[in-house]
Design a protein around this motif. Sequence first.
Motif, mmCIF file in Angstrom:
data_model
loop_
_atom_site.group_PDB
_atom_site.id
_atom_site.type_symbol
_atom_site.label_atom_id
_atom_site.label_comp_id
_atom_site.label_asym_id
_atom_site.label_seq_id
_atom_site.Cartn_x
_atom_site.Cartn_y
_atom_site.Cartn_z
ATOM 1 N N UNK A 1 103.758 55.504 58.170
ATOM 2 C CA UNK A 1 104.200 54.702 59.315
ATOM 3 C C UNK A 1 103.601 53.297 59.291
ATOM 4 N N UNK A 2 102.508 53.118 58.521
ATOM 5 C CA UNK A 2 101.815 51.825 58.461
ATOM 6 C C UNK A 2 100.476 51.832 59.161
ATOM 7 N N UNK A 3 100.073 52.951 59.683
ATOM 8 C CA UNK A 3 98.807 53.068 60.414
ATOM 9 C C UNK A 3 97.679 53.188 59.400
ATOM 10 N N UNK A 4 96.578 52.444 59.645
ATOM 11 C CA UNK A 4 95.411 52.504 58.789
ATOM 12 C C UNK A 4 94.528 53.669 59.217
ATOM 13 N N UNK A 5 93.867 54.310 58.231
ATOM 14 C CA UNK A 5 92.976 55.431 58.497
ATOM 15 C C UNK A 5 91.598 55.075 57.966
ATOM 16 N N UNK A 6 90.576 55.261 58.838
ATOM 17 C CA UNK A 6 89.209 54.915 58.457
ATOM 18 C C UNK A 6 88.304 56.109 58.716
ATOM 19 N N UNK B 1 88.429 60.735 46.545
ATOM 20 C CA UNK B 1 89.635 60.480 45.761
ATOM 21 C C UNK B 1 90.832 61.275 46.266
ATOM 22 N N UNK B 2 90.609 62.353 47.024
ATOM 23 C CA UNK B 2 91.716 63.137 47.586
ATOM 24 C C UNK B 2 92.167 62.626 48.944
ATOM 25 N N UNK B 3 91.324 61.798 49.574
ATOM 26 C CA UNK B 3 91.597 61.430 50.959
ATOM 27 C C UNK B 3 92.475 60.187 51.015
ATOM 28 N N UNK B 4 93.615 60.238 51.668
ATOM 29 C CA UNK B 4 94.521 59.081 51.791
ATOM 30 C C UNK B 4 94.059 58.130 52.897
ATOM 31 N N UNK B 5 92.893 57.489 52.698
ATOM 32 C CA UNK B 5 92.332 56.623 53.714
ATOM 33 C C UNK B 5 92.337 55.188 53.207
ATOM 34 N N UNK B 6 92.166 54.251 54.168
ATOM 35 C CA UNK B 6 92.221 52.830 53.816
ATOM 36 C C UNK B 6 90.842 52.207 53.738
ATOM 37 N N UNK B 7 89.902 52.638 54.561
ATOM 38 C CA UNK B 7 88.570 52.063 54.516
ATOM 39 C C UNK B 7 87.534 53.085 54.970
ATOM 40 N N UNK B 8 86.282 52.761 54.608
ATOM 41 C CA UNK B 8 85.150 53.636 54.913
ATOM 42 C C UNK B 8 84.136 52.844 55.705
ATOM 43 N N UNK B 9 83.681 53.415 56.846
ATOM 44 C CA UNK B 9 82.669 52.765 57.668
ATOM 45 C C UNK B 9 81.332 53.437 57.411
ATOM 46 N N UNK B 10 80.383 52.616 56.901
ATOM 47 C CA UNK B 10 79.041 53.132 56.663
ATOM 48 C C UNK B 10 78.320 53.304 57.978
ATOM 49 N N UNK B 11 77.643 54.446 58.134
ATOM 50 C CA UNK B 11 76.923 54.728 59.378
ATOM 51 C C UNK B 11 75.767 53.744 59.518
ATOM 52 N N UNK B 12 75.425 53.401 60.753
ATOM 53 C CA UNK B 12 74.379 52.410 61.019
ATOM 54 C C UNK B 12 73.018 52.859 60.513
ATOM 55 N N UNK B 13 72.858 54.196 60.330
ATOM 56 C CA UNK B 13 71.571 54.669 59.810
ATOM 57 C C UNK B 13 71.326 54.173 58.389
#
Length: 883
Positions: free
Chosen positions: A775-780, A795-807
Amino acid sequence: MSNSTHQPRSKWMVVISLTLCALLAVAGEWSQFHFIYGITFSLTSIFVLLALRLFGIWGGLLTAGAAFLAGGASMEHPMFQALGMLEALIVGLLMLRYRGRLFMTDLCFWLFIGAPVVYFFYNQHYSGTGIDIKLIACLIAINGLFNALFAEIAHQYLPLSRWSGVSSIKQLPRSINQLLLHLSLGIVLVSFLLNMLVNSINSFKEVSYYVEDIALQATRTITKEWGASEVPYTIPSDRVSIRTLQFLIDRYTTDTYTFSLTDDQHRVVASNHHGLIGTHLDPFGEKTFQPITDYLYFSSNYNSFSRLKPYTWQDEQFLFQSKLGNGTGQIIITFPLEYYQKYLFGKYFTHIFYLIGFGLVAAFVSLLINRSFARSLKRLAVVTTNLPLKLKHNNALELPASSTVEIHSLIMNIKHMSSSLLYLFRESQSNNERLEMQAQLLQQSEERLHQLAYYDMLTGLPNRHQFTRHFQELIAMNSGAGSRLKVGVLFADINRFKQINDTLGHAFGDKLLQLAGERFQAIACKSCDVFRLGGDEFVFVVRYQQEEDLSRHAEAVLDCFVEPFIIDGMPLFLTVSIGISAYPRDGEDMDTIVRNADIAMYNAKEEGDGCYRFFKPNLLPLIAEKMRLENGLYKALQENQFSLHYQPKISAASGELCGIEALIRWKHPELGLVPPDKFIPLAEESGFILEIDRWVFREACRQNKAWQDAGLKKISVSVNISARHFYQGNLKEMILSELKATGLEPHYVSLEITEGVFMRNIDQVIDTILYLRNLGIQISIDDFGTGYSSLNQLQRLPISDVKLDRSFIQGITSDDKKSSIVRAIIELVHSMNMKVVAEGVETEGESRFCKELKCDELQGYLFSRPLPAAELEALLVQPKNVS
């Protein structure tokens, strides 16, 4: 209590019933039926025998005494009272000894005692008088048997025992044979009584008319022969006339009656009994006469016809009186009743013969009906007794035959039913072995049910019911002991267990509970018992002396979770939070102790995983606040208490605003601003997070579309989505519905999810994410590195970006290991064509270091705190470099 109040009422009912019975007996003694020749018929003994049957021999004797004393007061002959008392005594003793029926017992009395006594009495007083003593004895005996029969009928077919309070037991069923016998004999005796009464009156009238006819004929003949057409007006005074008149009287009269002519001074002038001539004759002055016709009277020593007694009728006579025309004299003819005794007694004997004949006929008819009807039914009842048992043992059934259609149909129905039952028994016999096996299984099931009633099926530990009983026993022991017993309750809860259930599945969670139960059971001892209340809640009951004992047990529970749990080859590191409350210090009952331990456990969870806390009274307001928050979530959504703040995302390369993250805020009307980390976990537990996420997504899309329509900078808005949407909610339908409602294009939306989403039904989750990406929605992936994912799974996950935890970001400039881990993650993510977002950047050094590691986007308080929509709007109007 009910028995004590019921007995006095029954006693009073018995007294009242006995008194009523005695009054009815007295009324029967005073209201007797009188037949011809002074024979009476009394109903007194009906009530005497009923009292005897209901209240025993003493009740019968009291009733008889009251009735016969009343009879003695009315000048009744004492023999009858004595005979009545004797009947009550003898019948009562016989029934008490042999328990026979009332009618048959009374029949024996009259045959062997009553009738002989009556015969002897009358023979002593009236022998040679012409009175048929045998008839009198038979009539009195029939009177007694009549009363006995109807007393038995009343007792058998009326609930007199229950009405009188003697017994509350319902009457037993009655025999058809007995019913037929009662019916036939009752009809015969009642018919006899009515026939006797009617025929007695008719017989008396017949005799009186006959006597009157003889008197009139003699008077007319003598008058006619005297030469006068009517009675002369004067009494003859000359001797010739008197001799002539005397001659005519002697010629035309007989010795069976007395024909006398008296003057106005009642002196006999002429008579067929010469001894009366010259004597004074005034019958009305000597006796009382009852008028029968205008000329005929009947003598009586009593005031009424009904009071005539047998011994007075022997001397009674009919009196014919015809006054002379001038009133100077009268003709008096007397007819002694003794000449008509045989005729009257013959009438009575005829009735008795009728009674005996009809009684024999009734008995014969009853016997025939019993043979063709009752006998067949009785045999049928005997044969069908324990019918299933007889059929089960294959006993032959000899069913009776009957010529009655209804009974024959009943016998045939029973025959067919017996065949069906026999077939069913044979069918059931083949199932006996299976039933025996099932009985053994049932016995095992009973033992199993007993086990399930007190023990947890999953872990084998004692359950909540066993815990309740055990704790109540300890409290009971404490109340009876000399020194107060100290009992501690350790309420243990496995941390993150709900998340494991939601992500790895309930089967995985069940295995975890089994392993945890084994470890808890291993540390239990004589003074410490462990129970599973439900879910991931376990309770330890510790009998202790010092508070240090409770701490030592709590530390043992914490230590048993140090080693990881190995489930399906996967190591799982978990902790447990423990709340401790003590009896009787923290409460006097079980519910209070458990509640306080639960409160202390929540306090331990809030202070950090893997610790224990004792209950303190100041924890109650905290729990009350938590409950207020839980109860206020639904109201907050309905009353628009939620709002969104937006935190900017900055491009690491250009320093420009490249996106925003929508963060929910709750302004409670009483508690003020509530942080998300307080109410979001509560919403997750209750499942209300689905509605909150829907509202956040709709509001974020609406606001972003409004900014775009206002000509502001078009950027993507990120929204956090709970893992529950992938398992319980309709995520696809919700996204499409809200995008259509707000009109925002899908590529301006980014969904932030946690790593735990991929730990359960990963293929289904990937399909859902692929649909949203198309649909065009980004997944993080939010808070990457704190969950269960490995880098190889990226490599299996159809995601667009990864957010590193603040820790990972905090202290990165001074921690070489942490910086090396972050560098490796960034390089791996970039190698899979994904962007890296560093959140929690608060210092210039952390920002500079992330830029050197080539993070794509930065987010943190260094750039901006989360801002309300109105304040963020200024950044969209004048975008600027804030690096």
